[in-house]
Design a protein around this motif. Structure first.
Motif, mmCIF file in Angstrom:
data_model
loop_
_atom_site.group_PDB
_atom_site.id
_atom_site.type_symbol
_atom_site.label_atom_id
_atom_site.label_comp_id
_atom_site.label_asym_id
_atom_site.label_seq_id
_atom_site.Cartn_x
_atom_site.Cartn_y
_atom_site.Cartn_z
ATOM 1 N N SER A 518 58.518 -31.343 -24.264
ATOM 2 C CA SER A 518 57.322 -31.604 -25.071
ATOM 3 C C SER A 518 57.550 -30.996 -26.442
ATOM 4 O O SER A 518 58.104 -29.906 -26.569
ATOM 5 N N LEU A 519 57.107 -31.725 -27.492
ATOM 6 C CA LEU A 519 57.406 -31.308 -28.859
ATOM 7 C C LEU A 519 56.254 -31.679 -29.775
ATOM 8 O O LEU A 519 55.755 -32.802 -29.737
ATOM 9 N N GLN A 520 55.853 -30.703 -30.587
ATOM 10 C CA GLN A 520 54.826 -30.936 -31.600
ATOM 11 C C GLN A 520 55.449 -30.656 -32.967
ATOM 12 O O GLN A 520 56.065 -29.593 -33.165
ATOM 13 N N THR A 521 55.304 -31.580 -33.906
ATOM 14 C CA THR A 521 55.914 -31.433 -35.221
ATOM 15 C C THR A 521 54.900 -31.721 -36.316
ATOM 16 O O THR A 521 53.978 -32.530 -36.140
ATOM 17 N N LYS A 522 55.106 -31.039 -37.445
ATOM 18 C CA LYS A 522 54.319 -31.291 -38.652
ATOM 19 C C LYS A 522 55.278 -31.285 -39.834
ATOM 20 O O LYS A 522 55.974 -30.299 -40.070
ATOM 21 N N ILE A 523 55.297 -32.402 -40.548
ATOM 22 C CA ILE A 523 56.135 -32.520 -41.738
ATOM 23 C C ILE A 523 55.203 -32.765 -42.923
ATOM 24 O O ILE A 523 54.319 -33.628 -42.853
ATOM 25 N N ASN A 524 55.404 -32.008 -43.997
ATOM 26 C CA ASN A 524 54.487 -32.093 -45.128
ATOM 27 C C ASN A 524 55.242 -32.400 -46.412
ATOM 28 O O ASN A 524 56.033 -31.584 -46.891
ATOM 29 N N ARG A 525 55.044 -33.642 -46.920
ATOM 30 C CA ARG A 525 55.534 -34.081 -48.222
ATOM 31 C C ARG A 525 57.037 -33.818 -48.386
ATOM 32 O O ARG A 525 57.499 -33.169 -49.316
ATOM 33 N N ASN A 550 52.823 -35.475 -31.566
ATOM 34 C CA ASN A 550 52.732 -34.756 -30.294
ATOM 35 C C ASN A 550 53.388 -35.644 -29.247
ATOM 36 O O ASN A 550 52.820 -36.646 -28.823
ATOM 37 N N LEU A 551 54.602 -35.286 -28.835
ATOM 38 C CA LEU A 551 55.424 -36.168 -28.016
ATOM 39 C C LEU A 551 55.873 -35.475 -26.738
ATOM 40 O O LEU A 551 56.014 -34.254 -26.685
ATOM 41 N N THR A 552 56.127 -36.278 -25.725
ATOM 42 C CA THR A 552 56.709 -35.805 -24.471
ATOM 43 C C THR A 552 57.837 -36.745 -24.073
ATOM 44 O O THR A 552 57.839 -37.925 -24.450
ATOM 45 N N SER A 553 58.777 -36.201 -23.301
ATOM 46 C CA SER A 553 59.893 -37.020 -22.846
ATOM 47 C C SER A 553 60.557 -36.324 -21.666
ATOM 48 O O SER A 553 60.257 -35.172 -21.346
ATOM 49 N N SER A 554 61.496 -37.023 -21.026
ATOM 50 C CA SER A 554 62.228 -36.454 -19.904
ATOM 51 C C SER A 554 63.610 -37.086 -19.845
ATOM 52 O O SER A 554 63.813 -38.225 -20.278
ATOM 53 N N LYS A 559 69.679 -41.262 -24.737
ATOM 54 C CA LYS A 559 69.068 -42.522 -24.313
ATOM 55 C C LYS A 559 67.894 -42.277 -23.366
ATOM 56 O O LYS A 559 66.816 -42.881 -23.509
ATOM 57 N N ALA A 560 68.075 -41.371 -22.401
ATOM 58 C CA ALA A 560 67.001 -41.104 -21.441
ATOM 59 C C ALA A 560 65.787 -40.510 -22.134
ATOM 60 O O ALA A 560 64.642 -40.863 -21.818
ATOM 61 N N LEU A 561 66.017 -39.618 -23.080
ATOM 62 C CA LEU A 561 64.900 -39.000 -23.786
ATOM 63 C C LEU A 561 64.144 -40.014 -24.632
ATOM 64 O O LEU A 561 62.902 -39.986 -24.691
ATOM 65 N N VAL A 562 64.860 -40.914 -25.297
ATOM 66 C CA VAL A 562 64.186 -41.926 -26.126
ATOM 67 C C VAL A 562 63.475 -42.947 -25.247
ATOM 68 O O VAL A 562 62.344 -43.358 -25.527
ATOM 69 N N ASP A 563 64.112 -43.364 -24.165
ATOM 70 C CA ASP A 563 63.510 -44.370 -23.279
ATOM 71 C C ASP A 563 62.218 -43.874 -22.640
ATOM 72 O O ASP A 563 61.361 -44.684 -22.263
ATOM 73 N N SER A 564 62.067 -42.575 -22.502
ATOM 74 C CA SER A 564 60.869 -42.030 -21.848
ATOM 75 C C SER A 564 59.937 -41.344 -22.848
ATOM 76 O O SER A 564 59.075 -40.556 -22.460
ATOM 77 N N LEU A 565 60.092 -41.657 -24.122
ATOM 78 C CA LEU A 565 59.298 -41.012 -25.165
ATOM 79 C C LEU A 565 57.873 -41.540 -25.169
ATOM 80 O O LEU A 565 57.640 -42.753 -25.261
ATOM 81 N N ASN A 566 56.923 -40.608 -25.073
ATOM 82 C CA ASN A 566 55.504 -40.965 -25.086
ATOM 83 C C ASN A 566 54.755 -39.981 -25.967
ATOM 84 O O ASN A 566 55.178 -38.842 -26.168
ATOM 85 N N GLY A 567 53.600 -40.452 -26.497
ATOM 86 C CA GLY A 567 52.783 -39.562 -27.305
ATOM 87 C C GLY A 567 52.127 -40.288 -28.453
ATOM 88 O O GLY A 567 51.992 -41.520 -28.462
ATOM 89 N N ASN A 568 51.707 -39.506 -29.443
ATOM 90 C CA ASN A 568 51.003 -40.041 -30.599
ATOM 91 C C ASN A 568 51.540 -39.402 -31.862
ATOM 92 O O ASN A 568 52.027 -38.269 -31.852
#
Length: 742
Positions: A518-525, A550-554, A559-568
């Motif tokens: 699980s990963l939360q990121t904030k990028i500003n300008r 706010n993303l989750t994966s497994s 490839k496995a991480l991208v194929d199972s990528l979910n979130g907003n």
């Protein structure tokens, strides 16, 4: 009186001659070899050992009590047929009269061919533990004391003074061709010391004694062989319980299975001290060399009677760590050429039997300098603690290069993108849409060392003046992370990037068969084009991106991480430019088509500037849906919806553009907007590799036909209004207009 003195002198002389004669007679007329069996029995009864005397016994009585044994062996009474020690010759002699003063004055002591065999059996019992013990049969034969019932008078307790240590005075000690062997039947390991040569100078209390020792050491599991030599001056004081080894010099070479055919040359020097009264041990003026590695320092251990505590300092001169590791037969993970070629360390050191810490670190690693603390708080659990600051550090330099599989996939994808780009002619906009990409963009190789991560116990607090990660130059970066029991937490990763900023946090759970992320990121300008350029990609867009996700994966591969990528996620790009894509020209082409005219002017530019591009993404199994794309472009407004397939890095969008027409000083006659075009939405379709950006957009011919039909309907409605006027009812008029607009 003179006569009496003369007589007394003659008597003493006579007694001395008698003693000498008796000594001569004892040593020449008495042969101890005739009493070997009696000697063996005395050894059994008094020392509880089995003594084997295969060779001759030589001896002398006065003024030296001399003894010389040949081919002798010693065994325990528990195993009398298995000697744990034997020797070819032992020779020593002691002055008789000093013994009466508790002084041992020896001449040269010589030991030839000593062979010592120590064994620990499968039950963990060592054969040396039986030395001096009565045999089991003797214990059973022992008769217990019989109580008579009479009271024995108590013997008054007497306080005895502690015995004074015997004073030693030995001319020299020589050991030739000795061998020590240790076998552990529990582990199957064996250790040997062969060809032992020991020689000393005169041995006296509180006096320096020169010592030289050479030996060949070996072990099994793993197979290792070491040649070593030790020199120095030994000084001891048994009253003060103080022992020193001054000017110690240890050197040698090691080879064996762990070194993979290579040789380790080592040397150590210094001043050693053991003070048992103070429970302190020291190694001062330490000098150490291991092949290319050179170090100096000092070490001190206190609380020897409790839990030993080690403190000291160490300084390692600059050396090539990569070459050193190769010289001892080890292999480092693949990394950039020249990495780890300049390593230097100065640090304070503290340790216990179960921990070690480097304090006040000053570490130089290639072009980077680190300071702080590094510790393993529990060696058994490998509990790593790190608080480090660095001026600059390039992580990419120490990462392995891309695998052949990843390179092959990258080449295939690049060819697909180039093919699509070749067909994406952005000029007049009449070329067909690029094909949707089909080549996978991600590696299937194992990404995470799950077994090691599941056992990791770490707490890290790192900061960097500049950190290069995945070719991104991050300024003022900080990292806080911890992990235990298979759950790793990224508490915070922050930094400045191209005058913007970013921060990230998340968890990695490897406690189950499939790692969960699980990963939360904030990028500003942050300039989006700079990020893409750092990855070797041609950016399709410029601008300052702000992103929250706010993303989750497994999985355990890219490839496995991208194929199972979910979130907003939500994004905004400000003050941007769509590169190599003139949307104004695309729109003018659409208006000209509706006007049934042909553009007469050439495109005035190849890019499209915009004020803002924003939207929201919903990710489901690697596909990001974007229902609310909005772009603010001078002279037009854009909205759209579509999908971004992260699995192949492709996009498929439908975009609607509402235009004001050609607002330039010299507008193209075919691109003029009349009143009938006001509020009309021109449709675009964008499909192809994500790298193409707006170059993958074309006029949607089907949608444009619907717009043309609407415009035609509006035109007929205007004609109906002109012709019918008020001659028919409004209901009939509206019905007729609706008929033409269908």
């Amino acid at each position: 009186m003179k006569a009496f003195g003369k007589i007394l002198g003659l008597v003493l002389l006579g007694l001395l001659l008698i003693i000498v004669a008796l000594g001569f007679a004892l040593t020449h007329l008495f042969d101890p070899n005739d009493y070997k069996e009696e000697i063996r029995q005395i050894a059994r009864d008094k020392a509880h050992i089995e003594l084997t005397l295969n060779g001759d016994i030589g001896w002398s009585l006065f003024p030296w009590l001399g003894l010389e044994l040949h081919e002798a062996g010693v065994a325990t009474l528990a195993n009398p047929t298995q000697p744990f020690a034997d020797l070819q010759m032992l020779g020593l002699s002691v002055r008789v009269l000093p013994l009466l003063r508790r002084e041992v004055q020896m001449s040269d002591v010589r030991v030839e061919g000593l062979n010592l065999r120590l064994t620990r059996d499968k039950d963990g019992h060592g054969n040396w533990e039986d030395i001096g013990k009565v045999a089991p049969a003797d214990k059973q034969a022992a008769t217990p004391a019989i109580s008579t019932g009479e009271t024995t008078a108590a013997t008054p307790a007497t306080t005895e003074k502690p015995a004074q240590p015997i004073r030693l005075d030995i001319d020299s000690l020589t050991v030739n061709n000795a061998r020590v062997e240790y076998n552990d039947e529990q582990s199957g390991k064996q250790f040997t010391a062969e060809s032992i040569q020991l020689s000393t100078g005169p041995i006296h209390e509180a006096t320096n004694t020169p010592v030289k020792l050479t030996a060949f050491l070996a072990s099994t599991q793993p197979a290792v062989r070491v040649r070593t030599e030790l020199k120095g001056e030994l000084r001891f004081d048994r009253v003060l319980k103080r022992y020193q080894f001054e000017d110690m010099k240890l050197s040698g070479e090691a080879a064996g299975d762990p070194l993979q055919g290579k040789t380790l040359t080592f040397a150590a020097q210094g001043q050693l001290l053991l003070d048992q009264a103070a429970n302190v041990a020291e190694w001062n003026s330490l000098k150490l060399s291991l092949n290319q590695l050179r170090a100096i320092g000092e070490l001190k251990v206190h609380d020897l009677d409790k839990t030993p505590q080690l403190n000291g300092g160490i300084s390692i001169a600059q050396f090539d760590l990569a070459k050193f590791v190769d010289s001892i037969g080890q292999t480092l993970p693949a990394m950039a050429e020249g990495s780890l070629s300049k390593v230097e360390l100065v640090s304070r050191l503290s340790a216990t039997p179960n921990s070690i810490a480097l304090e006040n670190i000053n570490l130089k690693l290639d072009d980077s300098s680190f300071s702080g603390r590094l510790a393993v708080e529990d060696l058994a659990k490998q509990s790593l603690r790190a608080q480090l600051k660095a001026d600059t550090f390039n992580v990419d330099r120490y990462l392995p290069p891309k695998s052949a599989e990843a390179n092959s996939a990258a080449v295939a994808r690049k060819a697909e993108v180039q093919s699509s780009e070749a067909s994406a002619v952005a000029g007049p906009g009449n070329s067909p849409l690029p094909d949707a990409p089909t080549k996978g963009a991600w590696s299937t190789e194992r990404l995470l060392p799950v077994e090691r991560l599941s056992k990791l116990d770490v707490d890290a607090d790192l900061s960097f003046g500049q950190l290069t990660l995945d070719k991104l130059p991050i300024q003022n970066a900080t990292l806080k992370a911890n992990g235990q029991g298979g759950l790793l937490k990224l508490e915070g990763l922050r930094g400045e990037l191209y005058n913007g900023s970013f921060e990230a946090s998340g968890n990695l759970d490897v406690r189950q068969p499939t790692p969960q992320l699980s990963l939360q990121t904030k990028i500003n300008r942050v300039p989006v084009e700079r990020i893409l350029e750092s990855q070797g990609q041609t950016p399709p867009v410029k601008g300052l991106v702000t992103l929250d996700s706010n993303l989750t994966s497994s999985g355990n591969s890219q490839k496995a991480l991208v194929d199972s990528l979910n979130g907003n996620a939500s994004f905004v790009v400000n003050n941007g430019v769509l590169l190599n894509a003139n949307l104004e020209q695309q729109v003018c082409q659409g208006i000209a088509t509706l006007n049934r005219k042909t553009l007469s002017s050439e495109p005035r530019g190849k890019d499209t500037p915009f004020q803002e591009l924003k939207g929201n993404l919903t990710l489901r199994n690697g596909v990001a849906s974007n229902p609310d794309l909005k772009v603010r472009i001078p002279g037009m407004s854009v909205k759209g919806n579509g999908d971004i397939d992260l699995r192949v890095l492709g996009m498929d969008y439908r975009v609607g553009i509402v235009v004001e027409g050609d607002k330039s000083d010299m507008p193209d006659p075919a691109c003029q907007v009349g009143e009938r075009f006001v509020g009309i939405e021109l449709p675009l379709r964008c499909r192809g590799p994500l790298e193409l950006g707006a170059k993958a957009c074309r006029l949607d011919r089907d949608g444009l036909g619907q717009v043309a039909a609407k415009l035609a309907g509006d035109r007929l409605s205007e004609k109906l209004d002109e012709k019918l006027g008020d001659k028919v009812s409004p209901e009939l008029k509206n019905a007729l207009k609706g008929l033409f607009k269908r």
